[in-house]
Design an enzyme around this catalytic site. Structure first.
Site, PDB file in Angstrom:
ATOM      1  N   HIS A 103      52.207  84.815  22.455  1.00 37.74           N
ATOM      2  CA  HIS A 103      52.795  86.098  22.861  1.00 37.74           C
ATOM      3  C   HIS A 103      51.778  87.231  22.801  1.00 37.74           C
ATOM      4  O   HIS A 103      52.162  88.396  22.843  1.00 37.74           O
ATOM      5  CB  HIS A 103      53.986  86.453  21.958  1.00 37.74           C
ATOM      6  CG  HIS A 103      55.311  85.980  22.496  1.00 37.74           C
ATOM      7  ND1 HIS A 103      55.472  84.794  23.158  1.00 37.74           N
ATOM      8  CD2 HIS A 103      56.539  86.548  22.468  1.00 37.74           C
ATOM      9  CE1 HIS A 103      56.743  84.646  23.507  1.00 37.74           C
ATOM     10  NE2 HIS A 103      57.419  85.695  23.112  1.00 37.74           N
ATOM     11  N   GLU A 120      59.256  80.565  36.348  1.00 36.34           N
ATOM     12  CA  GLU A 120      58.150  81.470  36.710  1.00 36.34           C
ATOM     13  C   GLU A 120      57.376  80.975  37.930  1.00 36.34           C
ATOM     14  O   GLU A 120      56.934  81.783  38.760  1.00 36.34           O
ATOM     15  CB  GLU A 120      57.192  81.640  35.524  1.00 36.34           C
ATOM     16  CG  GLU A 120      57.717  82.557  34.425  1.00 36.34           C
ATOM     17  CD  GLU A 120      58.627  81.841  33.429  1.00 36.34           C
ATOM     18  OE1 GLU A 120      58.984  80.660  33.665  1.00 36.34           O
ATOM     19  OE2 GLU A 120      58.983  82.469  32.418  1.00 36.34           O
TER      20      GLU A 120
END
Lengths: 366, 309
Positions: A148, A79
């Site tokens: 999450h 990322e």
């Protein structure tokens, strides 16, 4: 979503073109991407798994076949570097869309987002700009848990040089994404996994939803509810509970968190005298805190109002459904808080649950 | 070419020495990370690049900016915090840029521009251009996660990029041996499938020749290449002075590097009259740049709010 709620959110777009066509939030994102890629060869979309069989919940489905692997590709699990790569592409004149299936993963990209994307235009004296879109999704329920489920957009609101948008309807999902792609500066585009299942009217043609303009999604005079991201849906449902006891809530969807349309919220609070901001994140130093601070600065001295923030419980998101229910605000706790604001006292009232308002139940896995 | 290399080296050396002289007066409103001793790395590589090739660098970026063709006056003015600076007083010494000549920026956060360089290379490939990107970073940068991630992606996509690890042996005051379990940076590049070579002794001529050869390969679609160039920073990490008194390194260690100084070496290869002529021209250019910086106006207050978005 119950039909009444869909209508409430869909009828109001201030600049919407009437449309009979219904699309899901997912398809609205896919269509926006498709149309912009067709229009402009400098638009690319990439990120972990954008080209895999599940195609990011379907939001990138079909794009690989149509535009090929140089414009649509899955990336290594990197990322940090892939965000830096996106910035490099933007410096070279491309318009990258970098997709993250969870917002939590953006923590791996913070250096590039905060130190480079947000700052390049300024620190290079306007010699460059970074037309970058970063899509990310907030998860909820079915055990999404600690890493999450976070709604971390306030981190990005804090930093000059970034724009942040959190559309809540399919109409806005499309219009905001097109606006973000065409913008010459970085935009954090915040999706919510639960909102992906929304359906609503979406015109077939391309259109933009202007940065820095909020939308009044329901008109009322007793209390102003500002609902961010998925909390917008909860606020619209809370409004129905409040109607039962004769309270007319005005509901506002800020849509763009940065730039923030504080004027629309201020005007509403001048009318209602009560402001409840329901955030899809923690309240401390959050978007709700910022909105209330700005309204207070504007109204102090000539209009007094009562105010409250709501958001995630100040803990890490648990996975057990029984605990998770307590962690999030919902339509009933929002309605209860709104009534207390209106009456100026802790009434202890909690609306009886109306199952038809909870017709949408998501079953995992995500 | 010898003259061109010498002029480029000498310009950087003399401008930075001038900065160091001026620094105690506080006219320079910017931290300075001097390249003195390391000029050959930027000069050797950039001399073999084209105008449309682009470079990304680090906060120790004066040499790279000048070697790629950045305007000396705009750079000096930037360090003085003036409106005529290359970023109009917004970026300072650590964020030099000159898009007209392909100097695409520099970061004060170590390793950061490696990924930006890779992205630019992706764009060049996508756009079908035969330009290339040269990504400059230090031995410290090779320890950042972004280094590994960027090399992997560059290799995966066979991108037109030359990585140049400018190894001066220290991250601020900590030697490479104290930071790396296996201080072989080329080995790490090779692990990603990128051909890598260590270039010893800061040798500007060899670096120029190697870059010319490698650049042709990269342009032909050969994919990324990696140089680890051994070099040495003569002055302190940040600021105009020496720092041997700190005790983290010795003057003895510096001696062979100073004896092999590339500025002196190339100067000696020129005819004395040509060398003196270049020196005179450069001295005048440096003097003019400092005068320009000093006499330039400060940015208007309204400049604070421009180019945010």
């Amino acid at each position: 979503m119950p039909p009444s709620v869909i209508r409430a959110s869909a009828k109001r777009p201030t600049r919407a073109t009437p449309s009979e066509r219904t699309l899901s939030y997912v398809d609205a994102i896919r269509e926006a991407t498709d149309q912009e890629m067709a229009r402009d060869p400098s638009v690319l979309v990439f990120g972990l798994d954008v080209d895999d069989p599940k195609a990011i919940q379907g939001t990138t489905r079909g794009l690989l076949e149509k535009y090929g692997p140089s414009r649509v590709f899955g990336t290594p699990l990197s990322e940090d570097a892939m965000t830096g790569t996106a910035i490099g592409m933007a410096l070279a004149g491309l318009r990258p869309i970098h997709v993250h299936i969870r917002m939590d993963f953006l923590m791996l990209a913070m250096n590039q987002l905060i130190n480079v994307a947000a700052k390049s235009r300024y620190m290079y004296g306007g010699k460059v700009s970074i037309p970058l879109v970063v899509r990310s999704m907030i998860g909820k329920s079915w055990g999404q848990g600690a890493q999450h489920s976070q709604g971390l957009y306030s981190f990005f609101m804090h930093v000059p040089g970034l724009q942040v948008v959190a559309p809540t309807t399919p109409y806005d999902a499309k219009g905001c994404l097109i606006a973000a792609i065409r913008d010459d500066n970085p935009v954090l585009y915040v999706e919510h996994r639960i909102l992906h299942f929304q359906n609503g009217p979406v015109p077939a043609h391309t259109y933009t939803v202007t940065p820095g303009r909020a939308r009044i999604t329901a008109v009322g005079q007793d209390v102003t509810l500002v609902g961010i991201s998925q909390m917008q849906s909860e606020c619209l449902k809370a409004r129905l509970y409040l109607e039962e006891i004769g309270i007319q809530a005005e509901v506002i969807d800020p849509i763009w968190l940065s730039p923030l349309d504080i004027d629309t919220i201020v005007r509403s609070v001048e009318k209602t005298g009560r402001l409840l901001v329901v955030d899809n994140g923690w309240v401390c130093c959050g978007a709700a805190a910022e909105i209330i601070a700005q309204v207070a600065e504007r109204l102090q001295g000539h209009c007094s109002f009562r105010m409250r923030r709501m958001g995630f419980a100040p803990v890490t998101c648990p996975t057990a459904p029984s605990l998770e229910r307590l962690y999030y605000p919902d339509s009933r706790t929002i309605a209860a808080a709104a009534r207390d604001l209106v009456e100026g006292t802790k009434t202890g009232w909690m609306p009886r649950e109306r199952s038809e308002l909870n017709s949408f139940i998501f079953k995992g896995p995500f | 070419m010898l003259e061109r290399l010498y002029r480029s080296l000498y310009r950087i050396r003399r401008l930075e020495e001038a900065f160091a002289r001026v620094y105690p007066t506080d006219k320079i409103k910017s931290p300075i990370h001097l390249s003195i001793g390391q000029e050959a790395v930027s000069v050797g590589v950039c001399a073999a690049l084209r105008l449309d090739d682009v470079v990304f660098g680090t906060y120790r970026g004066h040499a790279l900016y000048l070697a790629k063709g950045g305007d000396m006056k705009a750079m000096a003015a930037e360090l003085y915090g003036k409106a005529t600076g290359c970023t109009r007083g917004k970026g300072g010494s650590m964020h030099l840029i000159s898009t007209e000549v392909g100097m695409m920026g520099a970061s004060a956060v170590v390793g950061t521009t490696i990924a930006n360089a890779v992205g630019y290379a992706y764009a060049l490939q996508y756009q079908g251009r035969d330009a290339l990107v040269a990504s400059f970073f230090g031995d410290g940068g090779s320890e950042e996660g972004v280094f590994a991630e960027s090399l992997n992606f560059a290799a995966l996509k066979c991108l037109p990029i030359l990585f140049i690890c400018e190894n001066n042996g220290y991250a601020i005051h900590t030697s490479q041996e104290r930071r790396q379990g296996r201080p072989d940076i080329c080995a790490r590049a090779r692990a990603y499938g990128i051909p890598a070579e260590r270039i010893e002794h800061n040798d500007v001529l060899y670096l120029f020749e190697r870059t010319r050869t490698v650049a042709a390969k990269i342009r032909a679609g050969g994919g990324p290449h990696f140089f680890e160039v051994m070099t040495y920073r003569w002055r302190e990490h940040v600021g105009p002075n020496n720092d041997f008194h700190l005790g983290y390194r010795t003057e003895d260690e510096a001696t062979p590097w100073i004896e092999a100084d590339q500025v002196t070496r190339l100067g000696a290869m020129l005819l004395p009259e040509r060398r003196e002529q270049i020196q005179e021209e450069v001295e005048a250019e440096v003097e003019a740049a400092l005068v320009f910086a000093e006499e330039s106006p400060e940015p208007e207050p309204a400049e604070l709010y421009t180019d945010v978005l």
